[in-house]
Enzyme design. Structure first.
Site, short mmCIF file in Angstrom:
data_model
loop_
_atom_site.label_atom_id
_atom_site.label_comp_id
_atom_site.label_asym_id
_atom_site.label_seq_id
_atom_site.Cartn_x
_atom_site.Cartn_y
_atom_site.Cartn_z
N THR A 286 0.66 -1.16 0.04
CA THR A 286 0.01 0.10 -0.03
C THR A 286 0.92 1.15 -0.07
O THR A 286 2.15 1.13 0.14
CB THR A 286 -0.95 -0.01 1.00
OG1 THR A 286 -0.09 0.47 2.22
CG2 THR A 286 -1.34 -1.28 1.33
N CYS A 287 0.30 2.35 0.11
CA CYS A 287 1.06 3.55 0.02
C CYS A 287 1.80 3.91 1.19
O CYS A 287 3.03 4.73 1.10
CB CYS A 287 0.38 4.88 -0.39
SG CYS A 287 -0.91 5.12 0.43
N ASN A 288 1.46 3.08 2.33
CA ASN A 288 2.07 3.35 3.48
C ASN A 288 2.74 2.21 3.95
O ASN A 288 3.70 2.16 4.95
CB ASN A 288 1.07 3.84 4.68
CG ASN A 288 0.81 5.25 4.68
OD1 ASN A 288 1.51 5.90 4.27
ND2 ASN A 288 -0.55 5.03 5.04
N ARG A 289 2.85 0.91 3.32
CA ARG A 289 3.65 0.02 3.72
C ARG A 289 3.70 -1.06 2.72
O ARG A 289 2.86 -1.16 1.93
CB ARG A 289 2.95 -0.65 4.94
CG ARG A 289 1.52 -1.47 4.76
CD ARG A 289 1.23 -2.17 6.15
NE ARG A 289 0.63 -1.16 7.05
CZ ARG A 289 1.35 -1.09 8.14
NH1 ARG A 289 2.36 -1.86 8.50
NH2 ARG A 289 0.76 -0.37 8.92
N GLU B 208 -8.18 23.05 -2.11
CA GLU B 208 -8.44 21.43 -2.02
C GLU B 208 -9.32 20.97 -0.66
O GLU B 208 -10.22 20.10 -0.99
CB GLU B 208 -6.98 20.89 -1.67
CG GLU B 208 -6.86 19.41 -2.20
CD GLU B 208 -5.50 18.88 -1.98
OE1 GLU B 208 -5.12 17.85 -1.62
OE2 GLU B 208 -4.50 19.80 -1.70
N GLN C 44 -9.31 1.33 5.39
CA GLN C 44 -8.75 1.00 4.35
C GLN C 44 -7.86 -0.29 4.45
O GLN C 44 -7.95 -1.12 3.69
CB GLN C 44 -8.12 2.01 3.66
CG GLN C 44 -8.97 3.08 2.75
CD GLN C 44 -9.34 4.17 3.70
OE1 GLN C 44 -9.11 4.11 4.83
NE2 GLN C 44 -9.76 5.14 2.93
N GLU D 119 -8.04 3.56 10.61
CA GLU D 119 -8.75 3.91 9.21
C GLU D 119 -9.03 2.64 8.76
O GLU D 119 -8.35 1.49 9.04
CB GLU D 119 -7.55 4.77 8.68
CG GLU D 119 -6.30 4.02 8.33
CD GLU D 119 -6.07 2.91 7.35
OE1 GLU D 119 -7.10 3.17 6.27
OE2 GLU D 119 -5.30 2.37 7.10
N ALA E 269 -12.72 28.22 -3.36
CA ALA E 269 -12.29 27.01 -3.57
C ALA E 269 -11.06 26.55 -3.03
O ALA E 269 -10.69 27.31 -1.84
CB ALA E 269 -11.83 27.15 -5.28
N SER F 279 -1.40 1.47 11.74
CA SER F 279 -1.62 2.33 10.49
C SER F 279 -1.12 3.94 11.16
O SER F 279 -1.19 4.14 12.30
CB SER F 279 -3.23 2.27 10.41
OG SER F 279 -3.51 1.18 9.92
#
Lengths: 277, 437
Positions: free
Chosen positions: B49-52, B192, B116, B114, B190, B109
């Site tokens: 994953t992007c973290n592990r 993000e 996901q 979280e 506006a 995490s």
């Protein structure tokens, strides 16, 4: 003869169940475990059945609607609140409602238990009228709606405090949304107000048939009128200038304090024609 | 039968290493295939994953297996080993199980709780199943990890409250309004974070969406994206009369909404509640308007405050989660120990059966022509004697939870079983592969 009368037994059992429900409800506020609301509901339902049996037995034994003294009045008052509580739970399933309503029921039941409990064999002739039943039942149902509105109002004020102060811990997660509390509060007052209005009207008619005058500025009449005016104001301000939320919740609590005073205070502190109630 | 975990995560590796070490798309299947065919690695699952990035493996020997997996990661991604090793952690045995359970339960995490990660773990498991790279050990480990994660989620409040700014805004909106689908929302400006919050609100039912911007074109573009309407910036005050939720994120250097405005608006709204979120820095909404009845104003710091308390809450709940993980590791160890005994039990049974058959045949031959009934009776006799005799060692093997190895050794020696300590660890893995095929 039984050592303890059946109706007394029913009353004490109902009182005990309401007591346990209150304790569980209050603990439920502080302990964040699983929902306690189901157990409160079950206790309230069983308590309600026993309470109904108590009232039914008194009705049969006395031969008249058992709302003739403070013991019976306070008991019937809390019975009406439990009816509304169960209906509201059935309709809306409001988390934590029991934690705020059962204490009111308990306090009324406890005060009821402290008044003399005799079933009066000879009824005051004034009370031997079908207006008696209509008038008192309407009054207590209205008062019960106001009691519920006050309980919901307290919940609103607590939740409002959380949202305003931005400290979102504790009960914040468990309490319902501000909007739903505000709307239910409004609906309850809209229910209580016509009931109270009808109670006053039937009272006036009954007074005329019993005493020949419609209105005698008896303390109970006066305080009922003040209560009526407060709730009229709550509804009027909401519809015209949108007094909702915090102000409406606050007023509904003040209104209920008046209801309680009209019920107990007038009977105990001020003597009047309603003294037999 | 040795489970190892080798990997790196947000704590141990900087983003550039994590990026390099990731197994994306076709790379993942290629890597699984290489590991599957490596000697000494009986099973493998890759979680990326992007973290592990983590490799779970069942290896014949912990030390050589770990070295092989480490070297594989370095070679595969062409990262110098000495660089990679600084970021890698290696767990084996009990620690490996604890690690896998903690990862699945989202206790490891970056944002504790979280949700996901569990899905990502399930995906990794699915790929392993599809490629047949996992066997009985890892399959059991994954299934257990998934059930532990579910238990942690239901028994603690680890995932209950919002831990991001945009979710916190939605959570608050839901506590102010009962039904978001009947509420109108306006995005002023506006940005993000503001747009993300707007998306979350829309996902949670808000239908009536307005967008305003000093550059009208920009408002129109965003309005199209949100399926809403663009409003001229000069008219936004008028629009507020009919909007319940406001997100403000403009570059204005001053307050664009002050107490006076809101007083007037609230009068026109008949005091219907309003929830304003001021994400702009410097702030665009006068903080004093929070004092007005039925108006709830949150600025970016307030939302951060909400998120921080929620994170604290989660960390408290995480402690309960750790206890659950410890419990589950214990039961898993017990299961694993009982598995150690399986080959010995099978060997014992086979041996007894072989002896029985041999002796039975001998006897029957010697006795000559017997009736069918007699043959059956003798067979039944031998069966029950054998079963009763091996019942005791079997039961002992099954019940031994902590000293299984000793027990296996003793039973093997007494009965001269050929599943010695040497081969013992091979068997279940192989059996697992058989089962799967």
């Amino acid at each position: 003869m039984l050592p303890i009368k059946t109706e007394t037994l029913f009353f004490e059992l109902a009182l005990t169940l309401y007591f346990i429900a209150t304790i569980i409800g209050v603990i439920g506020l502080f302990k964040g475990k699983k929902d306690t609301f189901k157990s409160i509901l079950v206790l309230a339902i069983i308590g309600f059945i026993l309470h109904t049996a108590n009232i039914a037995v008194r009705y049969i034994e006395g031969g008249h609607i058992p709302i003739t003294n403070l013991h019976e009045g306070a008991s019937f008052f809390s019975w009406c609140i439990v009816v509304l509580f169960l209906l509201l739970e059935y309709r809306y399933k409001i988390r934590l409602l029991g934690s705020f309503i059962m204490p009111i029921v308990l306090v009324l039941m406890l005060s009821s238990s402290m008044f003399p409990r005799g079933i009066s064999p000879s009824l005051n002739p004034v009370l031997k009228s079908y207006w008696f039943g209509i008038h008192t039942i309407l009054a207590f149902l209205g008062d019960a709606a106001f009691a519920m509105a006050a309980g919901i109002g307290v919940m609103y004020l607590i939740q409002e405090r959380y949202v305003k102060s931005k400290r979102l811990s504790g009960l914040f997660q468990k309490l319902p949304s501000l909007q739903s509390l505000d709307e239910i509060n409004y609906r309850l007052i809209s229910l209580g107000f016509p009931l109270l209005t009808l109670a006053i009207i039937t009272g006036v008619i009954w007074a005329n048939t019993a005493w020949g005058t419609y209105w005698r500025w008896d303390p109970k009449e006066v305080w009922s009128l003040i209560t009526w005016l407060i709730y009229a104001l709550v509804l009027h301000l909401r519809l015209t200038v949108g007094w909702r939320g915090k102000k409406a919740a606050g007023l509904s609590i003040i209104g209920f304090i008046l209801v309680i005073f009209t019920f107990f205070g007038v009977n105990l502190l001020l003597k009047g024609l309603h003294a037999f109630v | 039968m040795n489970i190892i975990v080798i990997g790196l995560n947000h704590d141990t590796a900087p983003i550039d290493i994590r990026e390099k070490a990731a197994f994306n798309g076709p790379k993942l299947e290629e890597a699984i295939d290489i590991l599957k065919n490596s000697p000494g690695i009986k099973e493998n699952i890759i979680l990326s994953t992007c973290n592990r990035v983590e490799i779970y493996a069942n290896v014949t020997d912990i030390a050589s297996g770990s070295e092989r997996v480490k070297k594989f990661i370095a070679d595969f991604h062409r990262i110098p080993e000495e660089v990679l090793n600084k970021s890698l952690y290696v767990h084996s045995g009990k620690n490996a199980m604890t690690h896998v359970f903690r990862v699945a339960s989202s206790l490891d995490s970056m944002v504790v709780g979280e949700p996901q990660i569990l899905g990502q773990l399930k995906d990794a498991f699915d790929i392993a199943l599809k490629m047949k790279s996992s066997g009985v050990m890892l399959n059991k480990l994954m299934k257990k990890a998934i059930s532990v994660a579910k238990r942690v989620r239901t028994e603690t409040k680890i995932g209950e409250s919002a831990v991001s700014i945009s979710f916190a805004a939605v959570e608050l909106a839901k506590k102010i309004f009962e039904d978001l689908s009947t509420k109108a929302f306006i995005l002023i400006g506006a940005g993000e974070m503001a747009e993300l919050a707007a998306k979350h609100l829309i996902n949670n039912g808000v239908k009536d969406v307005l967008v305003t911007n000093r550059t009208f074109e920009r408002a129109e573009n965003l309005a199209r994206e949100f399926n809403g309407k663009a409003v001229e910036f000069d008219n936004f005050l008028q629009a507020l009369v009919h909007t319940d939720i406001v997100i403000c994120s403009t570059g204005a250097p001053n307050y664009i909404l002050v107490k006076d405005h809101v007083h007037k608006i609230m009068k026109q709204r008949k005091n219907k509640p309003m929830f304003l979120i001021d994400i702009s820095v410097p702030r665009n909404i006068d903080p004093e308007i929070n004092d007005i009845d039925n108006v709830y104003l949150y600025d970016i710091d307030n939302l951060h405050g909400v998120v921080n308390t929620n994170i604290e809450e989660r960390n408290k709940e995480a402690e309960k989660g750790e206890k659950i993980v410890d419990e589950e590791v214990e039961t898993f160890l017990k299961w694993q120990a009982s598995l150690n005994a399986v080959p010995a039990i099978v060997a014992l049974r086979d041996k007894a059966e072989a002896i029985r058959k041999e002796e039975l045949e001998n006897t029957l031959r010697k006795l000559g022509n017997l009736g069918e009934k007699d043959v059956k009776a003798i067979e039944a006799l031998t069966n029950s004697i054998v079963n009763k005799l091996i019942h005791f060692p079997t039961a002992a093997l099954k019940s031994a939870s902590e000293d299984t190895e000793v027990m296996v050794d003793i039973v093997s020696r007494i009965f001269d079983l050929n599943t010695g300590t040497k081969n013992k660890s091979e068997d279940p893995g192989d059996r697992g592969n058989d089962e799967k095929q």
